[in-house]
Design an enzyme around this catalytic site. Structure first.
Site, mmCIF file in Angstrom:
data_model
loop_
_atom_site.group_PDB
_atom_site.id
_atom_site.type_symbol
_atom_site.label_atom_id
_atom_site.label_comp_id
_atom_site.label_asym_id
_atom_site.label_seq_id
_atom_site.Cartn_x
_atom_site.Cartn_y
_atom_site.Cartn_z
ATOM 1 N N VAL A 59 0.835 -1.199 0.000
ATOM 2 C CA VAL A 59 0.000 0.000 0.000
ATOM 3 C C VAL A 59 0.874 1.255 0.000
ATOM 4 O O VAL A 59 0.603 2.214 -0.728
ATOM 5 C CB VAL A 59 -0.985 0.003 1.193
ATOM 6 N N CYS A 60 1.958 1.234 0.772
ATOM 7 C CA CYS A 60 2.848 2.402 0.848
ATOM 8 C C CYS A 60 3.525 2.666 -0.494
ATOM 9 O O CYS A 60 3.630 3.815 -0.929
ATOM 10 C CB CYS A 60 3.905 2.185 1.930
ATOM 11 N N SER A 61 3.964 1.608 -1.131
ATOM 12 C CA SER A 61 4.595 1.727 -2.442
ATOM 13 C C SER A 61 3.594 2.272 -3.459
ATOM 14 O O SER A 61 3.900 3.194 -4.224
ATOM 15 C CB SER A 61 5.120 0.355 -2.874
#
Length: 168
Positions: A59-61
């Site tokens: 999700v962060c990527s």
């Protein structure tokens, strides 16, 4: 006080919650080449600050790539900053691997200066809670989203709309 969970487990956020209308707190984080970066370094620009727990996760990527794609259409008056507690070397490696260069990845690993100033340090994990802040050219916070479940995506459309409001 914002209630946040991470993988459905409640976490304690350290620092002061930032709200719309607040003067954006200053902070010191590290660039990928280990140089200190402060809010003042982008003075006079609109700042979209995207906060992620760890850039090496799905999700962060995806969040960082999404804002990188949007950055090209936001104009020269907008700086997009992604802040996490990942080491600067890991952030640089991620950027090179992903081909992302129009977002500045910054590390808060050293002293959690940003995390404490913006109330996003997850005490139990020593990670930053997923959140979005938009700061205008005069250092006033105009948009805030503390994502209530750390593994969920932020509202990309609302964040971009908040930036676009300031570029009119």
């Amino acid at each position: 006080m914002v209630n946040v969970t991470f993988k459905q487990n409640p976490v304690t956020l350290l620092g002061k919650e930032v709200t719309v209308g607040d003067k954006a707190p200053d902070f010191t984080v590290l660039s990928n080449d280990l140089k200190p970066v402060t809010l003042n370094d982008s003075k006079g620009k609109i700042r979209l600050i995207s906060v992620v727990p760890s850039i090496d996760t799905g999700v962060c990527s995806e969040q960082t790539r999404k804002f990188s794609q949007e950055a090209t259409s936001l104009g020269d008056d907008v700086e997009v900053l992604t802040i996490s507690v990942d080491l600067p070397f890991a952030q640089a490696r991620w950027g090179a691997t992903e081909g992302v260069s129009n977002v500045q990845t910054l590390s808060d690993h050293r002293d959690l200066s940003f995390g404490e100033a913006y109330g996003v340090v997850m005490k139990e994990l020593r990670l930053l809670a997923r959140s979005i802040f938009v700061v205008d050219k005069d250092d006033t916070v105009t948009y805030v989203e503390y994502v209530t479940e750390g593994t969920d995506h932020p509202d990309y459309d609302k964040a971009i709309a908040a930036v676009n409001e300031l570029t009119k």
